[in-house]
Scaffold this motif. Structure first.
Motif, PDB file in Angstrom:
ATOM      1  N   UNK A 150       1.547  -8.278  -7.334  1.00 44.09           N
ATOM      2  CA  UNK A 150       0.701  -9.316  -7.939  1.00 44.09           C
ATOM      3  C   UNK A 150       0.224  -8.920  -9.335  1.00 44.09           C
ATOM      4  N   UNK A 151       0.072  -9.920 -10.178  1.00 52.09           N
ATOM      5  CA  UNK A 151      -0.354  -9.684 -11.560  1.00 52.09           C
ATOM      6  C   UNK A 151      -1.739  -9.047 -11.639  1.00 52.09           C
ATOM      7  N   UNK A 152      -2.545  -9.240 -10.598  1.00 50.67           N
ATOM      8  CA  UNK A 152      -3.924  -8.758 -10.643  1.00 50.67           C
ATOM      9  C   UNK A 152      -4.046  -7.248 -10.409  1.00 50.67           C
ATOM     10  N   UNK A 153      -2.950  -6.577 -10.021  1.00 53.21           N
ATOM     11  CA  UNK A 153      -3.006  -5.136  -9.774  1.00 53.21           C
ATOM     12  C   UNK A 153      -2.291  -4.404 -10.905  1.00 53.21           C
ATOM     13  N   UNK A 154      -2.969  -3.550 -11.663  1.00 54.36           N
ATOM     14  CA  UNK A 154      -2.289  -2.761 -12.690  1.00 54.36           C
ATOM     15  C   UNK A 154      -1.163  -1.944 -12.060  1.00 54.36           C
ATOM     16  N   UNK A 155      -0.031  -1.857 -12.748  1.00 53.67           N
ATOM     17  CA  UNK A 155       1.132  -1.199 -12.151  1.00 53.67           C
ATOM     18  C   UNK A 155       0.877   0.252 -11.781  1.00 53.67           C
ATOM     19  N   UNK A 156       0.096   0.971 -12.590  1.00 51.14           N
ATOM     20  CA  UNK A 156      -0.135   2.382 -12.264  1.00 51.14           C
ATOM     21  C   UNK A 156      -0.934   2.523 -10.969  1.00 51.14           C
ATOM     22  N   UNK A 157      -1.895   1.617 -10.756  1.00 52.89           N
ATOM     23  CA  UNK A 157      -2.708   1.671  -9.540  1.00 52.89           C
ATOM     24  C   UNK A 157      -1.999   1.028  -8.351  1.00 52.89           C
ATOM     25  N   UNK A 158      -0.939   0.268  -8.635  1.00 57.16           N
ATOM     26  CA  UNK A 158      -0.166  -0.366  -7.563  1.00 57.16           C
ATOM     27  C   UNK A 158       0.828   0.593  -6.938  1.00 57.16           C
ATOM     28  N   UNK A 159       1.337   1.555  -7.717  1.00 53.53           N
ATOM     29  CA  UNK A 159       2.403   2.425  -7.204  1.00 53.53           C
ATOM     30  C   UNK A 159       2.054   3.067  -5.854  1.00 53.53           C
ATOM     31  N   UNK A 299       5.371   0.299   6.877  1.00 52.41           N
ATOM     32  CA  UNK A 299       5.464  -1.079   7.324  1.00 52.41           C
ATOM     33  C   UNK A 299       6.816  -1.634   6.930  1.00 52.41           C
ATOM     34  N   UNK A 300       7.179  -2.756   7.523  1.00 52.61           N
ATOM     35  CA  UNK A 300       8.415  -3.416   7.131  1.00 52.61           C
ATOM     36  C   UNK A 300       8.248  -4.163   5.816  1.00 52.61           C
ATOM     37  N   UNK A 301       9.326  -4.749   5.341  1.00 53.92           N
ATOM     38  CA  UNK A 301       9.271  -5.465   4.064  1.00 53.92           C
ATOM     39  C   UNK A 301       8.276  -6.628   4.116  1.00 53.92           C
ATOM     40  N   UNK A 302       8.286  -7.496   5.143  1.00 55.75           N
ATOM     41  CA  UNK A 302       7.312  -8.600   5.154  1.00 55.75           C
ATOM     42  C   UNK A 302       5.867  -8.114   5.155  1.00 55.75           C
ATOM     43  N   UNK A 303       5.569  -7.098   5.966  1.00 46.22           N
ATOM     44  CA  UNK A 303       4.187  -6.617   6.033  1.00 46.22           C
ATOM     45  C   UNK A 303       3.777  -5.910   4.746  1.00 46.22           C
ATOM     46  N   UNK A 304       4.724  -5.213   4.101  1.00 44.27           N
ATOM     47  CA  UNK A 304       4.395  -4.553   2.837  1.00 44.27           C
ATOM     48  C   UNK A 304       4.066  -5.583   1.768  1.00 44.27           C
ATOM     49  N   UNK A 305       4.808  -6.694   1.760  1.00 41.36           N
ATOM     50  CA  UNK A 305       4.478  -7.764   0.814  1.00 41.36           C
ATOM     51  C   UNK A 305       3.127  -8.376   1.150  1.00 41.36           C
ATOM     52  N   UNK A 306       2.868  -8.537   2.438  1.00 40.44           N
ATOM     53  CA  UNK A 306       1.564  -9.051   2.885  1.00 40.44           C
ATOM     54  C   UNK A 306       0.440  -8.150   2.393  1.00 40.44           C
ATOM     55  N   UNK A 310      -2.545  -9.060  -0.147  1.00 41.88           N
ATOM     56  CA  UNK A 310      -3.933  -8.836   0.283  1.00 41.88           C
ATOM     57  C   UNK A 310      -4.681  -8.018  -0.767  1.00 41.88           C
ATOM     58  N   UNK A 311      -4.046  -6.941  -1.231  1.00 41.61           N
ATOM     59  CA  UNK A 311      -4.692  -6.095  -2.242  1.00 41.61           C
ATOM     60  C   UNK A 311      -4.896  -6.864  -3.542  1.00 41.61           C
ATOM     61  N   UNK A 312      -3.923  -7.713  -3.887  1.00 44.57           N
ATOM     62  CA  UNK A 312      -4.074  -8.538  -5.084  1.00 44.57           C
ATOM     63  C   UNK A 312      -5.258  -9.478  -4.978  1.00 44.57           C
ATOM     64  N   UNK A 313      -5.426 -10.079  -3.809  1.00 47.07           N
ATOM     65  CA  UNK A 313      -6.525 -11.029  -3.593  1.00 47.07           C
ATOM     66  C   UNK A 313      -7.889 -10.343  -3.607  1.00 47.07           C
ATOM     67  N   UNK A 314      -7.929  -9.081  -3.171  1.00 44.45           N
ATOM     68  CA  UNK A 314      -9.203  -8.369  -3.060  1.00 44.45           C
ATOM     69  C   UNK A 314      -9.424  -7.344  -4.170  1.00 44.45           C
TER      70      UNK A 314
END
Length: 351
Positions: A150-159, A299-306, A310-314
């Motif tokens: 998600x755009x709301x998560x900086x890439x360095x903190x998303x890794x 987690x699997x691919x669907x749950x990892x995207x979920x 979730x992290x993007x929303x919060x």
């Protein structure tokens, strides 16, 4: 199959310091995505693997790294999920059999097919080649094993979300952490700090169980409601029978029976850390209060995207320390000394 050469940091042999080398990446096939890696997290698994600590001779030279965040720079002719410029991630595996019951259910992490879960590094892919990980500038991955960040998560903190984040999200979601649930996170490290953030965002009452009170201020800042030192015997008396769910992130040997004593009747202790030695569990500790001792892996691919959504929303990302590639070996030593708050992330532009 044609290949492109890219720079990477890799261990030339087991226990050897990592050094800058070049590795081969396949040219993107019909369903492949070429990703320019921007950041790669350092996971304790990377250290275990390159130091040959998991009983595997390994494949060297080996570039580890399975917490990858970057940008799509090219796609194969059949790719429909992504386009150039998309912000994407790659986690702990890059393929699986796609045919077993688990794969069909989106639980690729538990693939039981002949190919198995193909790790992002050090595994044999369906092309027969050994996979190389994210301590490099580029990676080529089938679109079905790529995640959208998600755009709301900086890439360095998303890794670090691609391993540490999903490792904690999966059990918290599966055992339904949420309002009215009392959840304990054992250990406040790379995994534990993500567990605190995610469980708090899910609405659970969160307690950190750490060896000492040294990180108490951090734990409360990250979203914990309570913080206790496990080195104090009074902790186990005071908290006895209090938790619905305990997630143990610690890979060191601990007294599992003591932690089982902290569960309510019907509660669950989930192991996500991987201690080197087998653990002794008293059957009566489980039987007399219908307790469950469980394990969970990424987690699997669907749950990892979920999880990413979730992290993007919060507004959740990892707490990181950004390093240059030449600092990797020093960072490994600091991880082993628990001297990081809470995840090292490599700036791939320095590779």
């Amino acid at each position: 199959m044609t290949h492109t050469t890219v720079p990477a940091y890799a261990a030339p042999s087991a226990k050897a310091p990592l050094e800058r080398i070049t590795i081969q990446r396949r040219e993107p096939g019909e369903h492949d995505v070429l990703i320019e890696i921007k950041y790669a997290g350092i996971c304790h698994s990377d250290i275990h693997t390159v130091r040959g600590e998991w009983g595997d001779d390994g494949h060297f030279p080996l570039a580890p790294g399975h917490e990858i965040a970057g940008v799509v720079t090219a796609t194969g002719s059949g790719v429909t999920r992504y386009q150039v410029g998309d912000r994407v991630g790659v986690g702990c595996f890059v393929d699986s059999c796609r045919e077993c019951d688990n794969c069909k259910a989106g639980l690729q992490q538990y693939c039981t097919g002949e190919l198995g879960n193909v790790g992002t590094y050090g595994a044999t892919g369906r092309d027969g080649e050994i996979t190389q990980g994210g301590y490099s500038t580029h990676v080529v991955v089938d679109e079905n094993y790529v995640l959208r960040i998600p755009d709301s998560i900086p890439l360095d903190r998303a890794a670090p979300l691609l391993c540490a984040g999903i490792t904690l999200y999966s059990p918290l979601a599966h055992w339904q952490a949420g309002p009215g649930k009392k959840v304990a996170i054992v250990g406040l490290g790379g995994l534990g700090h993500m567990g605190v953030k995610i469980a708090h965002a899910m609405g659970a009452e969160v307690t950190v169980l750490s060896q000492s009170l040294r990180k108490q201020a951090d734990g409360l800042r990250l979203g914990a409601d309570h913080f206790y030192a496990t080195s104090d015997p009074a902790t186990f008396a005071e908290l006895a029978g209090g938790f619905d769910l305990i997630v143990n992130t610690v890979s060191a040997d601990v007294d599992i029976n003591a932690y089982l004593g902290l569960l309510k009747s019907g509660g669950t202790l989930v192991q996500v850390g991987a201690p080197e030695n087998p653990q002794q569990v008293a059957s009566f500790a489980l039987i007399t209060r219908r307790l469950s001792l469980a394990g969970s892996m990424i987690g699997g691919i669907p749950e990892t995207q979920e999880m990413l959504d979730f992290c993007g929303e919060h507004g959740i990302g990892a707490d990181i320390e950004l390093i240059r590639a030449e600092q990797i070996n020093e960072a490994y030593e600091r991880v082993l000394a628990s001297d990081v708050r809470y995840r090292f992330v490599i700036d791939a532009a320095t590779i």
